[in-house]
Enzyme design. Structure first.
Site, PDB file in Angstrom:
ATOM      1  CG  HIS A  13       3.835  -2.210   4.588  1.00 32.11           C
ATOM      2  ND1 HIS A  13       5.084  -2.287   4.024  1.00 32.11           N
ATOM      3  CD2 HIS A  13       3.847  -3.067   5.639  1.00 32.11           C
ATOM      4  CE1 HIS A  13       5.820  -3.141   4.720  1.00 32.11           C
ATOM      5  NE2 HIS A  13       5.093  -3.639   5.694  1.00 32.11           N
ATOM      6  CB  VAL A  54       0.455  -6.233  -2.715  1.00 27.84           C
ATOM      7  CG1 VAL A  54       0.942  -5.382  -3.881  1.00 27.84           C
ATOM      8  CG2 VAL A  54      -0.900  -5.733  -2.217  1.00 27.84           C
ATOM      9  CG  LEU A  79       5.900   1.841   5.415  1.00 28.03           C
ATOM     10  CD1 LEU A  79       5.069   3.116   5.584  1.00 28.03           C
ATOM     11  CD2 LEU A  79       5.268   0.682   6.160  1.00 28.03           C
ATOM     12  CG  MET A 119       7.434  -5.249  12.052  1.00 21.84           C
ATOM     13  SD  MET A 119       8.525  -6.515  12.702  1.00 21.84           S
ATOM     14  CE  MET A 119       8.989  -7.356  11.205  1.00 21.84           C
ATOM     15  N   GLY A 120       7.477  -1.197   9.321  1.00 17.96           N
ATOM     16  CA  GLY A 120       8.132  -0.168   8.523  1.00 17.96           C
ATOM     17  C   GLY A 120       8.835  -0.693   7.289  1.00 17.96           C
ATOM     18  CD  GLN A 158       1.331 -10.848  11.330  1.00 14.65           C
ATOM     19  OE1 GLN A 158       2.440 -10.975  11.819  1.00 14.65           O
ATOM     20  NE2 GLN A 158       1.044  -9.878  10.481  1.00 14.65           N
TER      21      GLN A 158
HETATM   22  P1  AMP Z   1       5.256  -6.122   8.367  1.00 14.76           P
HETATM   23  O1  AMP Z   1       5.732  -4.727   8.260  1.00 14.76           O
HETATM   24  O2  AMP Z   1       6.021  -7.105   7.541  1.00 14.76           O
HETATM   25  O3  AMP Z   1       5.055  -6.572   9.795  1.00 14.76           O
HETATM   26  O4  AMP Z   1       3.797  -6.134   7.729  1.00 14.76           O
HETATM   27  C1  AMP Z   1       2.781  -5.282   8.193  1.00 14.76           C
HETATM   28  C2  AMP Z   1       1.479  -5.681   7.558  1.00 14.76           C
HETATM   29  O5  AMP Z   1       1.594  -5.572   6.142  1.00 14.76           O
HETATM   30  C3  AMP Z   1       1.087  -7.133   7.860  1.00 14.76           C
HETATM   31  O6  AMP Z   1      -0.325  -7.205   8.038  1.00 14.76           O
HETATM   32  C4  AMP Z   1       1.509  -7.844   6.615  1.00 14.76           C
HETATM   33  O7  AMP Z   1       0.775  -9.025   6.355  1.00 14.76           O
HETATM   34  C5  AMP Z   1       1.205  -6.790   5.565  1.00 14.76           C
HETATM   35  N1  AMP Z   1       1.964  -7.077   4.346  1.00 14.76           N
HETATM   36  C6  AMP Z   1       3.295  -7.261   4.222  1.00 14.76           C
HETATM   37  N2  AMP Z   1       3.618  -7.568   2.951  1.00 14.76           N
HETATM   38  C7  AMP Z   1       2.467  -7.604   2.256  1.00 14.76           C
HETATM   39  C8  AMP Z   1       2.118  -7.884   0.903  1.00 14.76           C
HETATM   40  N3  AMP Z   1       3.042  -8.193  -0.008  1.00 14.76           N
HETATM   41  N4  AMP Z   1       0.818  -7.830   0.547  1.00 14.76           N
HETATM   42  C9  AMP Z   1      -0.132  -7.523   1.464  1.00 14.76           C
HETATM   43  N5  AMP Z   1       0.121  -7.240   2.746  1.00 14.76           N
HETATM   44  C10 AMP Z   1       1.398  -7.292   3.145  1.00 14.76           C
END
Ligand code: AMP
Length: 286
Positions: A37, A176, A33, A30-31, A153
């Site tokens: 991400h 992370v 970043l 969802m950006g 998810q």
């Molecule tokens: P989002 O933009 O929040 O929808 O996340 C996009 C992808 O990035 C999803 O697969 C999330 O699980 C992953 N993601 C978001 N935050 C983290 C993080 N802190 N560590 C690892 N992956 C992440």
């Protein structure tokens, strides 16, 4: 890096790569970043010949009183970061491109969608699964990368892929954290400095759970109690849920006698944060 907003040019590009027999890796986001991400992007770059990232703040996964309009957006910064990582294509569709007038079709993963975050965010995973399936159909990736940050998810998407026989390998990757332990999240930008400090209580409570489990505690009731006590000692924190569940079915566990997920959702002020650890055969991952 190419930026594509429309479905037709995306399909053309993908079909060209398919004809060339290139392995396509995909990171849906969802950006706004951050390193979480980017860790997914880097894994895709390592494993695939072509990497596609999507940025789409999906209205269908936000409840009516949630933060869809407020959700942080910065395409220019995201574009630069993805360019630096050597991403081949950024898919950045409009809401109208994804859900034209009269859109009617949704994907639901029964039972799993109603647990944990599904309780306080009804319809959330229906929105997530719908958009992820649409994106899989458009990008046709060989592999797609998801972070354990959003453990429910990961589990639900894996189930959808299995149940619908989708020809994509779902690759979950480690959560992370920021230097002080806070799980990276685009929503951390909502926190003021005082809340940012208070938010550390999530990771601290998982550290405590880890200590108890490593010391041999198997009674999930006792572990949850200790976690709750610690979180409640932070005045800015309000618990949404603290659960210990089976890592596959998300059913509540009384004893830690199989692979499990310790999952938290906690409001810090008005911001809802999630965090988790997994108890797996090799030990604890968080
Ligand atoms: P989002 O933009 O929040 O929808 O996340 C996009 C992808 O990035 C999803 O697969 C999330 O699980 C992953 N993601 C978001 N935050 C983290 C993080 N802190 N560590 C690892 N992956 C992440």
């Amino acid at each position: 890096m190419e930026i594509v907003n429309e479905i037709e040019p995306l399909r053309e590009k993908i079909s060209l790569w398919k004809k060339q027999g290139l392995k396509i890796g995909f990171v849906p986001t969802m950006g706004y970043l951050h390193e979480g991400h980017l860790s997914l992007v880097r894994e895709s770059k390592k494993r695939c010949q072509v990497t596609v990232v999507s940025i789409f703040v999906n209205p269908k996964q936000f409840g009516p009183s949630e933060d869809y309009n407020l959700y942080p957006r910065d395409l220019e910064r995201d574009r630069r970061l993805l360019e630096q990582e050597g991403v081949n294509l950024l898919y950045y569709p409009s809401v109208e491109a994804m859900y034209p007038e009269g859109y009617r079709t949704y994907v639901e993963v029964e039972l799993l969608q109603d647990k944990l975050c599904g309780q306080s965010r009804p319809g959330h995973f229906r929105g997530v699964c719908t958009v992820v399936l649409k994106l899989f159909n458009l990008v046709q990736p060989d592999e797609a990368y998801f972070g354990w940050k959003d453990a429910q998810q990961v589990i639900i998407i894996k189930k959808m892929v299995e149940d619908l026989n989708l020809p994509v390998k779902v690759v979950p990757l480690p959560l992370v954290r920021d230097h002080d332990g806070l799980a990276l999240s685009s929503r951390n930008t909502y926190l003021n400095p005082e809340e940012r400090k208070a938010a550390l209580v999530l990771k601290k409570s998982l550290d405590l759970a880890e200590k108890l489990i490593l010391a041999g505690e198997r009674d999930t009731g006792r572990i949850k109690e200790k976690i709750k006590e610690l979180i409640q000692s932070e005045p800015l924190a309000r618990i949404d849920y603290v659960e210990i569940v089976d890592l596959k079915t998300l059913e509540s566990l009384e004893q830690l006698d199989r692979e499990a997920l310790v999952a938290l959702a906690v409001f810090i002020g008005r911001t809802r944060l999630i965090d988790n650890l997994r108890v797996v055969s090799g030990g604890i991952e968080k």
